[in-house]
Scaffold this active site. Sequence first.
Site, PDB file in Angstrom:
ATOM      1  N   GLY A  60       0.834  -1.208   0.000  1.00  0.00           N
ATOM      2  CA  GLY A  60       0.000   0.000   0.000  1.00  0.00           C
ATOM      3  C   GLY A  60       0.868   1.257   0.000  1.00  0.00           C
TER       4      GLY A  60
ATOM      5  CG  HIS B 124      -5.576  17.750   3.330  1.00  0.00           C
ATOM      6  ND1 HIS B 124      -6.030  18.437   4.423  1.00  0.00           N
ATOM      7  CD2 HIS B 124      -4.701  16.820   3.810  1.00  0.00           C
ATOM      8  CE1 HIS B 124      -5.469  17.946   5.515  1.00  0.00           C
ATOM      9  NE2 HIS B 124      -4.657  16.966   5.180  1.00  0.00           N
TER      10      HIS B 124
ATOM     11  CE  LYS C  14      -8.474  15.136   4.566  1.00  0.00           C
ATOM     12  NZ  LYS C  14      -8.434  13.697   4.904  1.00  0.00           N
TER      13      LYS C  14
END
Length: 270
Positions: free
Chosen positions: A11, A158, A162
Amino acid sequence: MLNIGVTGAAGRMGRCLVEAVYAASQEQSNQLALTAAIHRPGSTLLGSDAGELAGLGRLGLHVEPSLSQADFDLLIDFTKIGASLTNVDYCQAKGKAMVIGTTGFDERQREQIRAAAKDIPIVLAANTSVGMNLCFHLAGQMARVLAEDADIEIIETHHRHKIDSPSGTAVRLGEEIADSLGRDLNECAVYGRQGIGEPRNRETIGFATIRGGDVVGDHTVLFASEGERVELTHKASSRMTFARGAVRAAKWLSKQPAGLYDMQDVLGLR
Ligand code: NAD
């Protein structure tokens, strides 16, 4: 010697964790080692070299599908809620320590982790950045000194992908500030403003959210009073900051008895 396993090794965070644990093992080869890399059963990446996946070159450590095939004393787990809870059961049964960075557990799931921590040491931290955890601590201290005269606003930025807002980290900053002032964030938070309203109430904590580009995560707490502004700012530029914090937590946790800890414990900020 602390033998560390990383699960979710293919990941985004898992690859950074492999890199961070390996780097620490090179610096302190007599203290810790990366001995296991685990990934989701059925993944096409099983059997790959964990170092090559992390961009480090061949380490001779193959990605395994299950914890039972892995050799480790402490597991660093940044995966998914269901996987992390299964891993908690395994580590509890086998007496292995855990650093859990997976986010989004509800109260019932936290209770399962709390129960396991009666038998094994666990650090549970939704943000393992050392700098951000220091900011959580400082935000409460600053609020105690400044809140009498200052309006408090939390501004976060961000990347465009997001989807939740404000960020969990921004909310945590708000909680630290509200707790330190004896306020309830549910009652004093103001999320966004538009149109004509009342003048600002000093007792509120405002949140502003900005989304764009590839920003990893910026957070500022603004204390604005008549004649001065104080700002506490943290800027994350790479996931490696979370991975390095997790390795720091792992080293600290290896010397602790069973119990549930967070980064404030790791950093001695309680
Ligand atoms: P990701 O989707 O890139 O990685 C998660 C990996 O876990 C995936 O590759 C998935 O295949 C793997 N996985 C799923 N089930 C598994 C199983 N049973 N066994 C082994 N591996 C399994 O996501 P990511 O960006 O790496 O984030 C992972 C988690 O970490 C999320 O919950 C995220 O919110 C959290 N996170 C926490 C921090 C922190 O500071 N604590 C920082 C960043 C991300």
